[in-house]
Design a protein around this motif. Structure first.
Motif, PDB file in Angstrom:
ATOM      1  N   HIS A 102      31.734  33.838  46.501  1.00  0.00           N
ATOM      2  CA  HIS A 102      31.268  33.611  48.071  1.00  0.00           C
ATOM      3  C   HIS A 102      30.156  33.058  48.114  1.00  0.00           C
ATOM      4  O   HIS A 102      30.061  32.088  49.039  1.00  0.00           O
ATOM      5  CB  HIS A 102      31.319  35.244  48.575  1.00  0.00           C
ATOM      6  N   GLN A 105      31.177  29.308  47.644  1.00  0.00           N
ATOM      7  CA  GLN A 105      31.717  29.021  48.983  1.00  0.00           C
ATOM      8  C   GLN A 105      30.811  28.625  50.175  1.00  0.00           C
ATOM      9  O   GLN A 105      30.902  27.379  50.866  1.00  0.00           O
ATOM     10  CB  GLN A 105      32.812  30.111  49.611  1.00  0.00           C
ATOM     11  N   TYR A 110      32.822  26.138  52.627  1.00  0.00           N
ATOM     12  CA  TYR A 110      33.982  26.208  52.573  1.00  0.00           C
ATOM     13  C   TYR A 110      34.644  26.644  54.042  1.00  0.00           C
ATOM     14  O   TYR A 110      34.279  27.606  54.427  1.00  0.00           O
ATOM     15  CB  TYR A 110      34.418  27.310  51.571  1.00  0.00           C
ATOM     16  N   LEU A 113      35.660  30.181  55.147  1.00  0.00           N
ATOM     17  CA  LEU A 113      34.302  30.939  55.222  1.00  0.00           C
ATOM     18  C   LEU A 113      33.456  30.878  56.555  1.00  0.00           C
ATOM     19  O   LEU A 113      32.955  31.724  57.151  1.00  0.00           O
ATOM     20  CB  LEU A 113      33.528  31.079  54.015  1.00  0.00           C
ATOM     21  N   VAL A 166      39.758  33.371  52.143  1.00  0.00           N
ATOM     22  CA  VAL A 166      38.409  33.530  51.576  1.00  0.00           C
ATOM     23  C   VAL A 166      38.241  34.571  50.400  1.00  0.00           C
ATOM     24  O   VAL A 166      37.646  34.048  49.303  1.00  0.00           O
ATOM     25  CB  VAL A 166      37.247  33.993  52.819  1.00  0.00           C
ATOM     26  N   ASN A 169      40.404  32.659  47.350  1.00  0.00           N
ATOM     27  CA  ASN A 169      39.791  31.590  46.814  1.00  0.00           C
ATOM     28  C   ASN A 169      38.427  31.817  45.836  1.00  0.00           C
ATOM     29  O   ASN A 169      38.109  31.403  44.973  1.00  0.00           O
ATOM     30  CB  ASN A 169      39.384  30.648  47.957  1.00  0.00           C
ATOM     31  N   ALA A 170      37.805  33.026  46.223  1.00  0.00           N
ATOM     32  CA  ALA A 170      36.521  33.723  45.517  1.00  0.00           C
ATOM     33  C   ALA A 170      37.000  34.166  44.253  1.00  0.00           C
ATOM     34  O   ALA A 170      36.467  33.857  43.247  1.00  0.00           O
ATOM     35  CB  ALA A 170      35.868  34.718  46.312  1.00  0.00           C
ATOM     36  N   ARG A 173      38.221  31.124  42.212  1.00  0.00           N
ATOM     37  CA  ARG A 173      36.765  30.469  41.462  1.00  0.00           C
ATOM     38  C   ARG A 173      35.976  31.404  40.201  1.00  0.00           C
ATOM     39  O   ARG A 173      35.739  30.897  39.250  1.00  0.00           O
ATOM     40  CB  ARG A 173      35.793  30.274  42.611  1.00  0.00           C
TER      41      ARG A 173
END
Length: 225
Positions: A102, A105, A110, A113, A166, A169-170, A173
Motif C-alpha cells: 500500500h 501504491q 496508484y 488508492l 487496491v 494489487n497490494a 506486489r
C-alpha cells in the motif's frame, strides 16, 4: 421494518462473511506457526522492502490489536500489530509485505488508492447518516429524504468496490517482491499467498454485504411507495 423478509437479502453475504472471517483466522494461525527459513521478522521485511522502494522516510510503528496492520497514507506511517512486527513466521511476513504494498501504491499514485482516499469523507458521512436519514424518511413519509439516504449509502458501496483492486494489487506486489528478493523461498511464498488470499476474501465479503444492504434499502423504499 427491521425484522421483515428483506433480511433474506443479507443472508448469503452474512454466511460468506462468517466463512471469510473463519478462513483468515485459521489460515493466519496455521502459517503463524511456520517460521521462515531466513528468519526475518515482519518489521525487518517491511523495512527492507520500504528501503528498496525508496521509502526511507516511512517509519514503522507498533500498533495494538490482532491483524490491525495498516498503512496510513495521511501520516505516511506503516503500522504493524505485535503478532506481525516481532514474528518471523510466513504469515507475518506476508502481511507486512502486503501493507508495504500500500505504501508503494501511495508513492506511485496508484489510481484506485487515490480514488479511495479521496472519497473517504463522503463514505464516513454515508456510513454514519445514511440509515438515520432513510429511517426518518420512512417514518415521516418524505421521499427525497429516503432517496438521499440511499445515495449516501451508495458511497459506502463504491468505497468497498474500489477497495478490491487496491487490496488485490497490494498482495500481488508483496508476493512478487518476496519472491524476487528471496525473502521467502517458493514453498514459503505459497504459504504467504494463502494467507493473503484468505484476507482478500474478507474484503470480498464486505463488498457483498454492502451491496446486499443497498439492495435491501432499495427494496424497502419501493415497497413503501
Amino acid at each position: 421494518m427491521f425484522f421483515d423478509s428483506t433480511f433474506l437479502l443479507l443472508v448469503p453475504a452474512m454466511l460468506i462473511s462468517i466463512y471469510a472471517q473463519s478462513k483468515i483466522s485459521s489460515t493466519f494461525n496455521k502459517y503463524s506457526r511456520v517460521k521462515s527459513y531466513n528468519g526475518y521478522t515482519g518489521a525487518q521485511v517491511a523495512r527492507i522492502i520500504l528501503d528498496d522502494s525508496g521509502l526511507h522516510n516511512v517509519p514503522i510503528e507498533l500498533v495494538s490489536g490482532k491483524l490491525s496492520d495498516h498503512y496510513d497514507p495521511r501520516q505516511k506511517v506503516l503500522r504493524l500489530s505485535q503478532d506481525v512486527y516481532y514474528s518471523n513466521s510466513v504469515a507475518s511476513i506476508g502481511v507486512a509485505a502486503h501493507e508495504v504494498g500500500h505504501a508503494i501504491q501511495h508513492k506511485n499514485s496508484y489510481a484506485p488508492l487515490i480514488i479511495r482516499n479521496t472519497i473517504v469523507p463522503a463514505v464516513n458521512i454515508g456510513s454514519n447518516f445514511s440509515w438515520i436519514l432513510f429511517v426518518l424518511g420512512l417514518m415521516l413519509g418524505i421521499r427525497p429524504l429516503i432517496t438521499f439516504g440511499i445515495l449516501l449509502f451508495s458511497a459506502v458501496v463504491v468505497f468497498q468496490i474500489i477497495t478490491l483492486p487496491v487490496e488485490f494489487n497490494a498482495s500481488s506486489r508483496a508476493l512478487k517482491i518476496l519472491k524476487s528478493r528471496n525473502i521467502l523461498y517458493p514453498d514459503e511464498v505459497k504459504g504467504a499467498q494463502k494467507v493473503l488470499s484468505a484476507a482478500a476474501m474478507t474484503y470480498v465479503a464486505a463488498t457483498l454485504m454492502a451491496i446486499s444492504q443497498l439492495l435491501r434499502l432499495i427494496v424497502i423504499s419501493d415497497r413503501d411507495r
